[in-house]
Design a protein around this motif. Structure first.
Motif, PDB file in Angstrom:
ATOM      1  N   MET B   1       0.867  -1.203   0.000  1.00 30.13           N
ATOM      2  CA  MET B   1       0.000   0.000   0.000  1.00 30.13           C
ATOM      3  C   MET B   1       0.894   1.241   0.000  1.00 30.13           C
ATOM      4  SD  MET B   1      -3.065   0.882   2.685  1.00 30.13           S
ATOM      5  CE  MET B   1      -2.055   0.622   4.116  1.00 30.13           C
ATOM      6  N   ARG B   2       0.706   2.118  -0.967  1.00 25.42           N
ATOM      7  CA  ARG B   2       1.568   3.310  -1.050  1.00 25.42           C
ATOM      8  C   ARG B   2       0.920   4.474  -0.310  1.00 25.42           C
ATOM      9  NH1 ARG B   2       2.229   4.887  -6.866  1.00 25.42           N
ATOM     10  NH2 ARG B   2       0.100   4.094  -6.824  1.00 25.42           N
ATOM     11  N   LYS B   3       1.746   5.326   0.222  1.00 23.10           N
ATOM     12  CA  LYS B   3       1.244   6.540   0.868  1.00 23.10           C
ATOM     13  C   LYS B   3       0.740   7.488  -0.215  1.00 23.10           C
ATOM     14  CE  LYS B   3       3.714   6.714   5.230  1.00 23.10           C
ATOM     15  NZ  LYS B   3       4.544   7.504   6.154  1.00 23.10           N
ATOM     16  N   VAL B   4      -0.227   8.317   0.178  1.00 26.07           N
ATOM     17  CA  VAL B   4      -0.757   9.327  -0.749  1.00 26.07           C
ATOM     18  C   VAL B   4      -0.616  10.693  -0.099  1.00 26.07           C
ATOM     19  CG1 VAL B   4      -2.381   7.775  -1.894  1.00 26.07           C
ATOM     20  CG2 VAL B   4      -3.099   8.979   0.164  1.00 26.07           C
ATOM     21  N   ARG B   5      -0.529  11.734  -0.926  1.00 23.46           N
ATOM     22  CA  ARG B   5      -0.431  13.096  -0.381  1.00 23.46           C
ATOM     23  C   ARG B   5      -1.827  13.686  -0.353  1.00 23.46           C
ATOM     24  NH1 ARG B   5       2.870  16.501   1.413  1.00 23.46           N
ATOM     25  NH2 ARG B   5       4.691  15.224   0.958  1.00 23.46           N
ATOM     26  N   ILE B   6      -2.156  14.297   0.770  1.00 22.57           N
ATOM     27  CA  ILE B   6      -3.491  14.891   0.918  1.00 22.57           C
ATOM     28  C   ILE B   6      -3.315  16.343   1.332  1.00 22.57           C
ATOM     29  CG2 ILE B   6      -5.715  14.711   2.094  1.00 22.57           C
ATOM     30  CD1 ILE B   6      -4.775  11.787   2.851  1.00 22.57           C
ATOM     31  N   GLU B   7      -3.993  17.234   0.631  1.00 19.15           N
ATOM     32  CA  GLU B   7      -3.919  18.665   0.966  1.00 19.15           C
ATOM     33  C   GLU B   7      -5.315  19.177   1.243  1.00 19.15           C
ATOM     34  OE1 GLU B   7       0.096  19.898  -1.518  1.00 19.15           O
ATOM     35  OE2 GLU B   7      -1.813  20.764  -2.110  1.00 19.15           O
ATOM     36  N   PHE B   8      -5.442  19.922   2.329  1.00 24.51           N
ATOM     37  CA  PHE B   8      -6.742  20.486   2.673  1.00 24.51           C
ATOM     38  C   PHE B   8      -6.528  21.643   3.629  1.00 24.51           C
ATOM     39  CE2 PHE B   8      -7.078  18.485   6.902  1.00 24.51           C
ATOM     40  CZ  PHE B   8      -6.172  17.438   6.783  1.00 24.51           C
ATOM     41  N   THR B   9      -7.596  22.372   3.882  1.00 22.04           N
ATOM     42  CA  THR B   9      -7.524  23.494   4.809  1.00 22.04           C
ATOM     43  C   THR B   9      -7.963  23.008   6.182  1.00 22.04           C
ATOM     44  OG1 THR B   9      -8.130  24.938   2.995  1.00 22.04           O
ATOM     45  CG2 THR B   9      -8.254  25.882   5.179  1.00 22.04           C
ATOM     46  N   LEU B  10      -7.125  23.241   7.172  1.00 25.43           N
ATOM     47  CA  LEU B  10      -7.390  22.765   8.526  1.00 25.43           C
ATOM     48  C   LEU B  10      -7.357  23.952   9.472  1.00 25.43           C
ATOM     49  CD1 LEU B  10      -7.729  20.477  10.610  1.00 25.43           C
ATOM     50  CD2 LEU B  10      -5.246  20.211  10.581  1.00 25.43           C
ATOM     51  N   ASN B  11      -8.491  24.206  10.120  1.00 27.53           N
ATOM     52  CA  ASN B  11      -8.588  25.348  11.045  1.00 27.53           C
ATOM     53  C   ASN B  11      -8.049  26.628  10.407  1.00 27.53           C
ATOM     54  OD1 ASN B  11      -9.805  23.746  13.007  1.00 27.53           O
ATOM     55  ND2 ASN B  11      -7.817  23.119  13.841  1.00 27.53           N
ATOM     56  N   GLY B  12      -8.363  26.828   9.148  1.00 23.95           N
ATOM     57  CA  GLY B  12      -8.027  28.066   8.453  1.00 23.95           C
ATOM     58  C   GLY B  12      -6.697  28.064   7.748  1.00 23.95           C
ATOM     59  N   ALA B  13      -5.872  27.048   7.943  1.00 19.76           N
ATOM     60  CA  ALA B  13      -4.547  27.029   7.310  1.00 19.76           C
ATOM     61  C   ALA B  13      -4.415  25.833   6.379  1.00 19.76           C
ATOM     62  CB  ALA B  13      -3.467  26.958   8.392  1.00 19.76           C
ATOM     63  N   LEU B  14      -3.673  26.029   5.274  1.00 23.34           N
ATOM     64  CA  LEU B  14      -3.498  24.934   4.321  1.00 23.34           C
ATOM     65  C   LEU B  14      -2.494  23.929   4.880  1.00 23.34           C
ATOM     66  CD1 LEU B  14      -4.467  24.217   1.425  1.00 23.34           C
ATOM     67  CD2 LEU B  14      -2.403  25.311   0.559  1.00 23.34           C
ATOM     68  N   VAL B  15      -2.844  22.655   4.850  1.00 24.91           N
ATOM     69  CA  VAL B  15      -1.891  21.623   5.271  1.00 24.91           C
ATOM     70  C   VAL B  15      -1.703  20.612   4.151  1.00 24.91           C
ATOM     71  CG1 VAL B  15      -2.428  21.823   7.733  1.00 24.91           C
ATOM     72  CG2 VAL B  15      -3.637  20.153   6.364  1.00 24.91           C
ATOM     73  N   SER B  16      -0.528  19.979   4.186  1.00 22.55           N
ATOM     74  CA  SER B  16      -0.218  18.958   3.198  1.00 22.55           C
ATOM     75  C   SER B  16       0.448  17.810   3.942  1.00 22.55           C
ATOM     76  CB  SER B  16       0.729  19.542   2.143  1.00 22.55           C
ATOM     77  OG  SER B  16       1.095  18.544   1.222  1.00 22.55           O
ATOM     78  N   VAL B  17      -0.118  16.615   3.786  1.00 24.22           N
ATOM     79  CA  VAL B  17       0.417  15.501   4.583  1.00 24.22           C
ATOM     80  C   VAL B  17       0.431  14.232   3.741  1.00 24.22           C
ATOM     81  CG1 VAL B  17      -1.869  15.069   5.582  1.00 24.22           C
ATOM     82  CG2 VAL B  17       0.137  14.287   6.790  1.00 24.22           C
ATOM     83  N   LYS B  18       1.439  13.387   3.977  1.00 27.06           N
ATOM     84  CA  LYS B  18       1.522  12.126   3.239  1.00 27.06           C
ATOM     85  C   LYS B  18       1.180  11.007   4.218  1.00 27.06           C
ATOM     86  CE  LYS B  18       4.448  10.602  -0.520  1.00 27.06           C
ATOM     87  NZ  LYS B  18       5.764  10.326  -1.016  1.00 27.06           N
ATOM     88  N   THR B  19       0.214  10.160   3.836  1.00 24.16           N
ATOM     89  CA  THR B  19      -0.181   9.107   4.759  1.00 24.16           C
ATOM     90  C   THR B  19      -0.759   7.943   3.989  1.00 24.16           C
ATOM     91  OG1 THR B  19      -1.298   8.712   6.872  1.00 24.16           O
ATOM     92  CG2 THR B  19      -2.549   9.846   5.160  1.00 24.16           C
TER      93      THR B  19
END
Lengths: 291, 166
Positions: B1-19
């Motif tokens: 299973m490969r990790k994927v990058r997910i970007e979204f706005t969290l509590n008003g700030a843009l975040v980018s995370v690989k999971t």
């Protein structure tokens, strides 16, 4: 407990969806309120799973009028059904049923297709959809077909959905000449599976007699169903307590003809009869209010 | 299973995370992003302890897969306070003893925020109905209902023309 390993795709068009679903590993993901729980609790989860998230396809989210029908996109949520002006006007029993399910959090995610394709015997949307003669439009790479809801659900947790197919929309008949209602009996007021659920529609003619009667109940038989013999009996009769009592008795007898006597019968027999009587009276009350 | 990058706005700030894609939003928030406000109470969407607001709607984060929220907007309890000051709901919960063990509190605060965003003047019945998806073992619920009523009043007084979505 974690979810099994999986791959995830989120197609944006119907065409991309059908391509993704043609993969033999594919499992469609709607609201996830049943699927995620089932995957987590499964003792033998599917290996090599490809979850196809249907939610980004905009045409799955529409509620539209088309002549004497409403078209409801497969991914319309319970919250959207409960608050839709079109549903409230032309299929209020469906709005009542959606409002009765789960909680705010569940209603914001659960979908009409999810409830029907999961095909629990107690699916709350089934009785109101059945009295509105719902049919499903199923689409795949090899074409499309329309299946009445009554034929689509084959038994507990079994439907006629074929591999590679997706539910595109539900088509229901608009009904607004009479009165309709939905009632769900559960152990508490929210977050509960129906012990029994009922949807009824009654319209009256100029002479005050029953013009059209529709009645469906769920969680009492292996799949939710219409009681057509009872509907035929009611049509043409006066909407009075004696007639409704006879109809309620017919419903009760039909249920136990199908299921046989079970441990729950001493409870379910009188209660299903009383609640049938209640929904028929309530639908009539609403019908009279509309005249 | 490969990790994927997910970007979204969290509590008003843009975040980018690989999971990993089989992670739920709840685990993404708690484990990958260090926000332990949302709690795991049942993992089946029945207790509401994991409630967050996603694209304007109160939802159970234990039933959402992390990759689903790509491009979305999420608010957790950590996003309620601004510039070090508490949100009127948080203040009211303290004032009305609506917090005991605190485990249900983040989820209930998010449900309450969702309610008041859509219905700034709820009746007691509407508050109770809104809370149907959140369980509290400690308070008996009435302090929570009083706190929400009180916060709603304070928020209406300070923003008489506002319809919601603050």
């Amino acid at each position: 407990m974690s979810l099994p390993p999986l791959d995830y795709v989120a197609p944006r068009t119907l065409k991309e969806t059908l391509k993704a679903l043609s993969d033999e590993r594919a499992v469609p993901l709607a609201g996830g309120t049943d699927l995620i729980v089932n995957l987590r609790n499964s003792e033998d989860p599917p290996k090599n799973l490809l979850l196809v998230d249907l939610k980004k396809v905009s045409e799955f989210h529409l509620i539209e009028e088309e002549d004497d029908h409403l078209k409801i996109g497969s991914l319309v949520t319970l919250a959207e059904l409960a608050s839709s002006p079109l549903i409230s006007k032309f299929a209020p029993a469906l709005a009542l049923a959606a409002e009765s399910m789960g909680s705010i959090q569940i209603r914001n995610r659960g979908t009409v297709a999810g409830n029907i394709v999961n095909a629990s015997p107690c699916a709350d949307l089934a009785p109101p959809l059945l009295i509105h003669e719902a049919s499903l439009l199923l689409v795949s790479q090899s074409g499309r077909r329309e299946v009445p809801l009554s034929k689509f659900v084959k038994g507990p947790y079994r439907t006629d959905l074929r591999r590679g197919e997706v539910v595109r929309l539900f088509s229901i008949k608009k009904m607004h000449d009479g009165g309709e209602t939905f009632y769900k009996l559960g152990r508490r007021e929210a977050m509960n599976k129906a012990r029994m659920n009922f949807a009824a529609y009654i319209s009256l003619n100029g002479a005050g007699k029953i013009k059209e009667a529709r009645f469906s109940a769920g969680s009492l038989t292996p799949s939710p169903m219409r009681y057509k013999d009872v509907e035929t009996f009611l049509e043409g009769e006066k909407p009075d307590p004696r007639v409704f009592k006879r109809a309620a008795e017919m419903v009760k007898n039909k249920i136990f003809e199908i299921t046989g006597v079970r441990w729950s019968t001493p409870y379910k027999a009188p209660v299903s009869e009383n609640l049938t009587l209640w929904v028929l009276k309530e639908a009539t009350r609403i019908a009279k209010g509309r005249r | 299973m490969r990790k994927v990058r997910i970007e979204f706005t969290l509590n008003g700030a843009l975040v980018s995370v690989k999971t990993y894609p089989n992670k739920t939003l709840l685990d993404l928030l708690r484990e990958d992003l260090g926000l332990t406000g949302p709690k795991r109470g049942c993992d089946v969407g029945e207790c509401g302890a994991c409630t967050v607001i996603y694209n304007g709607k109160a939802v159970n984060s234990c039933l959402i897969l992390a990759p689903e929220v790509e491009g979305g907007e999420i608010f957790t309890v950590e996003g309620l306070s601004k510039n070090g000051g508490l949100h009127p709901l948080q203040e009211a919960f303290i004032e009305h003893d609506a917090v005991q063990c605190g485990f249900c509190t983040p989820g209930i605060l998010m449900t309450a925020k969702y309610l008041l965003d859509h219905n700034p003047d709820p009746t007691e019945e509407e508050i109770l109905k809104a809370l149907q998806g959140n369980i509290c073992r400690c308070t008996g619920y009435w302090p929570i209902v009083e706190a929400i009523k009180s916060a709603a009043k304070k928020m209406r007084v300070s923003n008489p023309c506002k319809s919601g979505n603050s």
